[in-house]
Design an enzyme around this catalytic site. Sequence first.
Site, PDB file in Angstrom:
ATOM      1  N   LYS A  54       0.846  -1.205   0.000  1.00 50.77           N
ATOM      2  CA  LYS A  54       0.000   0.000   0.000  1.00 50.77           C
ATOM      3  C   LYS A  54       0.884   1.258   0.000  1.00 50.77           C
ATOM      4  CE  LYS A  54      -3.821  -2.341   2.336  1.00 50.77           C
ATOM      5  NZ  LYS A  54      -4.598  -2.595   3.560  1.00 50.77           N
ATOM      6  N   GLN A  98      -4.701  -1.540  10.053  1.00 45.43           N
ATOM      7  CA  GLN A  98      -4.596  -2.840   9.379  1.00 45.43           C
ATOM      8  C   GLN A  98      -5.154  -3.955  10.263  1.00 45.43           C
ATOM      9  OE1 GLN A  98      -3.689  -3.158   6.201  1.00 45.43           O
ATOM     10  NE2 GLN A  98      -3.759  -5.381   6.150  1.00 45.43           N
ATOM     11  N   ASP A 121     -11.208   2.863   4.722  1.00 43.64           N
ATOM     12  CA  ASP A 121     -11.489   1.424   4.605  1.00 43.64           C
ATOM     13  C   ASP A 121     -12.989   1.174   4.484  1.00 43.64           C
ATOM     14  OD1 ASP A 121      -9.464  -0.507   4.557  1.00 43.64           O
ATOM     15  OD2 ASP A 121      -9.016  -0.268   6.687  1.00 43.64           O
TER      16      ASP A 121
HETATM   17  N1  GUN Z   1      -6.608  -6.761   6.223  1.00 47.24           N
HETATM   18  C1  GUN Z   1      -6.868  -7.420   5.078  1.00 47.24           C
HETATM   19  N2  GUN Z   1      -7.464  -6.599   4.172  1.00 47.24           N
HETATM   20  C2  GUN Z   1      -7.605  -5.394   4.784  1.00 47.24           C
HETATM   21  C3  GUN Z   1      -8.161  -4.151   4.361  1.00 47.24           C
HETATM   22  O1  GUN Z   1      -8.662  -3.970   3.237  1.00 47.24           O
HETATM   23  N3  GUN Z   1      -8.104  -3.145   5.306  1.00 47.24           N
HETATM   24  C4  GUN Z   1      -7.585  -3.325   6.554  1.00 47.24           C
HETATM   25  N4  GUN Z   1      -7.593  -2.286   7.390  1.00 47.24           N
HETATM   26  N5  GUN Z   1      -7.071  -4.481   6.964  1.00 47.24           N
HETATM   27  C5  GUN Z   1      -7.078  -5.510   6.083  1.00 47.24           C
END
Ligand code: GUN
Length: 289
Positions: A54, A98, A121
């Site tokens: 990311k 996350q 998110d």
């Molecule tokens: N863990 C796996 N996919 C995601 C996501 O799209 N956002 C977040 N915050 N954690 C994740």
Amino acid sequence: MTKLLDGNKLASEIKKEICKEIEEKIIKKKKRLPHLGIILMGDNFSSKTYVNSKIKECKNTGIKSTLIHLSSSTSERELLEKIKEMNNNPLIDGFIVQLPLEKHIDQEKIILSIDPKKDVDGFHPENFGKMALGMKSFFPATALGILTILDRNKINISGKHTVILGRSRIVGSPVSILMSRKIDPGNSTVTITHSKTPNIEFFTKQADIIVVALGIPGFIKSNMIKEGSIILDVGINTIKKNKKTILIGDVDFHSVYGKASYITPVPGGIGPMTRIMLLKNTLIAALKR
Ligand code: GUN
């Protein structure tokens, strides 16, 4: 013949669109570049890999990013303090925490503490509820990535039967909401299956579209699908093969190849779409500032 739904290629096209929008709506107007915050807790290998990708994607697009990496022993109070700092920092347009979090942390409490305006998110109940009611909000990146890869490949989902495997807040649940909503793209007839569903293949055999997010390597096999179905593989599993670590999805790719009409590869399918949709949400948050 099975066609590949190439997430890398589409994500790089969308990246160009995002860069153009940043150039026109932000740089030319001498505004501050979009800024994504990321809170990562602990040393989970997959989470660290996702977060690094990311951050890399942000760099490629001209979006600023700030990572706060906390140790796995961080207390819930300290984590809430960091979220408060992100909420109150006017230089951060949006941020994510996350997931998954460590066992001693109450995930719901954490998500509730994120300012919905910065919740890129789309996991906060305010955004999730708005999405469920068909209102504008941030949509979770993976679900948005799935809808976008179908839409941009001109795959009409209206009236089609979509069978989803998995009901998580990250994938299964938001995908079911977005695919069945009463606007275009949407209007799909959705069935959600999960760990308590007996005889899952009874459903998958009827599906026009299958979205699988179970975390079980190679779960979907040729005998579980109907001819011509569209398969979206959200699984990212690491397995050892010939002493090498490789990534494979929840679909047995070679088994279904030839029978499905479309399939997303792993890697290079839904993963890059998820990352680019997070950047799109961050840009939207920055433009609303
Ligand atoms: N863990 C796996 N996919 C995601 C996501 O799209 N956002 C977040 N915050 N954690 C994740």
